[in-house]
Design a protein around this motif. Structure first.
Motif, PDB file in Angstrom:
ATOM      1  N   GLY A   1       2.508   1.623   2.649  1.00 35.34           N
ATOM      2  CA  GLY A   1       1.180   1.060   2.769  1.00 35.34           C
ATOM      3  C   GLY A   1       0.315   1.736   3.810  1.00 35.34           C
TER       4      GLY A   1
ATOM      5  N   GLY B   1      -3.471  -2.663  -7.323  1.00 40.54           N
ATOM      6  CA  GLY B   1      -3.989  -3.947  -6.880  1.00 40.54           C
ATOM      7  C   GLY B   1      -2.946  -5.053  -6.867  1.00 40.54           C
ATOM      8  N   VAL B   2      -1.690  -4.703  -7.023  1.00 38.44           N
ATOM      9  CA  VAL B   2      -0.613  -5.691  -7.047  1.00 38.44           C
ATOM     10  C   VAL B   2      -0.006  -5.817  -5.653  1.00 38.44           C
ATOM     11  CG1 VAL B   2       1.650  -6.229  -8.050  1.00 38.44           C
ATOM     12  CG2 VAL B   2      -0.104  -5.118  -9.456  1.00 38.44           C
ATOM     13  N   ALA B   3       0.128  -7.067  -5.192  1.00 33.33           N
ATOM     14  CA  ALA B   3       0.733  -7.319  -3.873  1.00 33.33           C
ATOM     15  C   ALA B   3       2.247  -7.194  -3.989  1.00 33.33           C
ATOM     16  CB  ALA B   3       0.359  -8.705  -3.380  1.00 33.33           C
ATOM     17  N   LYS B   4       2.843  -6.592  -2.974  1.00 32.85           N
ATOM     18  CA  LYS B   4       4.300  -6.486  -2.939  1.00 32.85           C
ATOM     19  C   LYS B   4       4.757  -6.510  -1.485  1.00 32.85           C
ATOM     20  CE  LYS B   4       4.709  -1.461  -3.054  1.00 32.85           C
ATOM     21  NZ  LYS B   4       5.440  -0.361  -3.631  1.00 32.85           N
TER      22      LYS B   4
ATOM     23  N   THR C   1      -0.905  -4.203  -0.769  1.00 32.17           N
ATOM     24  CA  THR C   1      -1.394  -4.114  -2.138  1.00 32.17           C
ATOM     25  C   THR C   1      -1.269  -2.672  -2.587  1.00 32.17           C
ATOM     26  OG1 THR C   1      -2.953  -5.893  -1.690  1.00 32.17           O
ATOM     27  CG2 THR C   1      -3.374  -4.549  -3.635  1.00 32.17           C
ATOM     28  N   ASN C   2      -0.616  -2.464  -3.719  1.00 29.39           N
ATOM     29  CA  ASN C   2      -0.434  -1.093  -4.196  1.00 29.39           C
ATOM     30  C   ASN C   2      -1.701  -0.580  -4.878  1.00 29.39           C
ATOM     31  OD1 ASN C   2      -0.440  -2.016  -6.877  1.00 29.39           O
ATOM     32  ND2 ASN C   2       1.762  -1.796  -7.146  1.00 29.39           N
TER      33      ASN C   2
ATOM     34  N   GLN D   1       3.329  -7.925   3.422  1.00 28.79           N
ATOM     35  CA  GLN D   1       2.646  -7.776   2.141  1.00 28.79           C
ATOM     36  C   GLN D   1       1.659  -6.606   2.190  1.00 28.79           C
ATOM     37  OE1 GLN D   1       2.934  -9.699  -0.828  1.00 28.79           O
ATOM     38  NE2 GLN D   1       4.791 -10.387   0.192  1.00 28.79           N
TER      39      GLN D   1
END
Length: 160
Positions: free
Chosen positions: A142, A45-48, A41-42, A39
């Motif tokens: 990331g 602020g969205v986790a992917k 966070t882009n 995981q």
């Protein structure tokens, strides 16, 4: 002078033995993830979930199984619905039999490459060779580490 073939093979050799863990798209760009998913966070602020390595392909490519074309870059062009359906189809082809692992990486002269995958798949990437246009990039998602970029069929010394 940098030998493009040697440099591509050197950089992408880290993929050998890793599983293809994700197949997606961003508009008409093929995005592939390799290695265990984790995981991040882009910037929004969205986790992917991302793999240990990513390959983003914006030039011509072809996925073959036993010498028969299964998909090409044309499958991701057009309306969003078509691109989404094509990406789901690619996920099914490449991940349905269990994860495909990278068995070998072979580079071509003008920055292209072949990824030989288990289950008899071969992904061939062929740079368009258009000056200033990005063909593909390889990087650690990331991370702030430099990206390895092929632009106009040549190694982009600027990376990102």
């Amino acid at each position: 002078m940098i030998d493009i073939r040697k440099e591509v093979e050197k950089r992408l050799s880290v993929l050998c033995g890793l599983e293809l863990s994700g197949v997606n798209h961003a508009t008409d760009m093929l995005t592939l993830s390799f290695g265990p998913l984790r995981q991040v966070t882009n910037f929004k602020g969205v986790a992917k979930s991302v793999g240990a390595w990513a390959l983003h392909v914006q030039c011509a490519w072809r996925l073959e199984e036993a010498g028969h074309a299964m998909a090409t870059e044309a499958d991701l062009r057009g309306p969003d619905e078509k691109a989404h359906a094509s990406a789901r189809c690619l996920q099914g082809i490449l991940l349905a039999r269990g994860f495909s692992a990278v068995e070998a990486v072979t580079a071509h002269e003008a920055g292209g490459l072949d990824l030989l995958l288990s289950h008899g798949f071969l992904l061939t990437v062929v740079p368009d060779g258009v000056a200033g246009e990005e063909d593909w990039r390889f990087f650690v998602p990331g991370s702030n580490a430099e990206h390895f970029v092929i632009r106009g069929g040549k190694i982009d010394p600027g990376g990102i």
